[in-house]
Enzyme design. Structure first.
Site, mmCIF file in Angstrom:
data_model
loop_
_atom_site.group_PDB
_atom_site.id
_atom_site.type_symbol
_atom_site.label_atom_id
_atom_site.label_comp_id
_atom_site.label_asym_id
_atom_site.label_seq_id
_atom_site.Cartn_x
_atom_site.Cartn_y
_atom_site.Cartn_z
ATOM 1 N N LYS A 83 14.439 16.591 34.468
ATOM 2 C CA LYS A 83 13.666 17.810 34.690
ATOM 3 C C LYS A 83 14.152 18.470 35.978
ATOM 4 O O LYS A 83 14.221 17.807 37.029
ATOM 5 C CB LYS A 83 12.203 17.411 34.856
HETATM 6 C C1 E4P Z 1 4.535 19.247 32.785
HETATM 7 O O1 E4P Z 1 5.681 19.005 32.608
HETATM 8 C C2 E4P Z 1 3.985 19.715 34.065
HETATM 9 O O2 E4P Z 1 4.465 18.948 35.092
HETATM 10 C C3 E4P Z 1 2.482 19.700 34.022
HETATM 11 O O3 E4P Z 1 2.041 20.069 32.737
HETATM 12 C C4 E4P Z 1 1.833 20.491 35.125
HETATM 13 O O4 E4P Z 1 0.447 20.561 34.883
HETATM 14 P P1 E4P Z 1 -0.614 21.034 35.995
HETATM 15 O O5 E4P Z 1 -0.473 22.501 36.181
HETATM 16 O O6 E4P Z 1 -1.945 20.669 35.399
HETATM 17 O O7 E4P Z 1 -0.282 20.263 37.235
#
Ligand code: E4P
Length: 217
Positions: A83
């Site tokens: 990522k």
């Molecule tokens: C997914 O890959 C993200 O890291 C995650 O959904 C972020 O979510 P949040 O906005 O609830 O922290």
């Protein structure tokens, strides 16, 4: 639509994977920081539990650092997806890693223009954050519609991974729009199961059954 679990918690991952509805896992530095132990070991354990893509995020913000960390993450397990954030360095790293056959999830995407860049750079997944957009009074699901339209127009193979889901409506809307994946924290998947009429229905069925059994005794 694929359902990913958005957590680094091994117990939650085991619990939800055992239900047979989880296609992959996404993590980020905030989620992994909450868990005890070495984050690489934890990612390795997650890969053993789930039979699908597991996203692990780079910490580096420069291109060379992202490539180095990307190689380390990819080496953890064949399920790993690297990522990277949607920055100039992130897009450059995505293009390079994708060129080596490493799957990349471009994260922290908040506009259709950014999603177009991720697809151009060969991302396997693009992660638009719907909840964080809603938080600032901008409709997150409108962004999903725009990205799905653009990707369909040009047959980009990058999968739209709806991230930052906060409730079941986000999941249902993602599925209606035709997103490829929605990643959810355990609480959202739990909420998807719940309906008061289901609970009430089971109570009534059991009560009627017991009444009939008692009458026969
Ligand atoms: C997914 O890959 C993200 O890291 C995650 O959904 C972020 O979510 P949040 O906005 O609830 O922290």
């Amino acid at each position: 639509m694929k359902l990913f679990l958005d957590t680094g918690n091994l117990k939650d991952i085991e619990t939800f994977v055992s239900l047979g509805i989880i296609d992959g896992v996404t993590t980020n530095p905030s989620l992994l920081a909450k868990e005890p132990g070495d984050y690489r070991d934890n990612l390795r354990k997650i890969c053993r539990i789930v039979n699908g893509p597991v996203s692990g995020e780079v910490i580096a913000t420069d291109w060379a650092g992202m490539i180095r960390e990307g190689h380390e993450i990819a080496k953890i397990d064949a399920h790993m997806v690297v990522k990277v954030p949607l920055t100039r360095d992130g897009i450059r790293a995505c293009k390079a890693l994708a060129g080596e056959g490493i799957r990349v999830n471009v994260t922290l995407v908040f506009s259709a223009a950014q999603a177009l860049l991720a697809a151009k750079a060969g991302a396997t997944f693009v992660s638009p954050f719907v909840g964080r957009l809603d938080d600032i009074a901008t409709n997150g699901m409108d962004l999903i519609r725009e990205i799905v339209d653009i990707y369909d127009n040009y047959e980009f193979t990058t999968e739209v991974l709806v991230a930052s889901a906060r409730h079941p409506i986000h999941v249902v809307e993602a599925a209606r729009i035709g997103a490829d994946v929605c990643t959810c924290p355990p609480s959202v998947i739990d909420a998807m199961f719940n309906h008061p009429l289901t609970t009430l229905g089971i109570e009534r069925f059991l009560k009627d059954w017991e009444k009939a059994q008692a009458a026969r005794a």
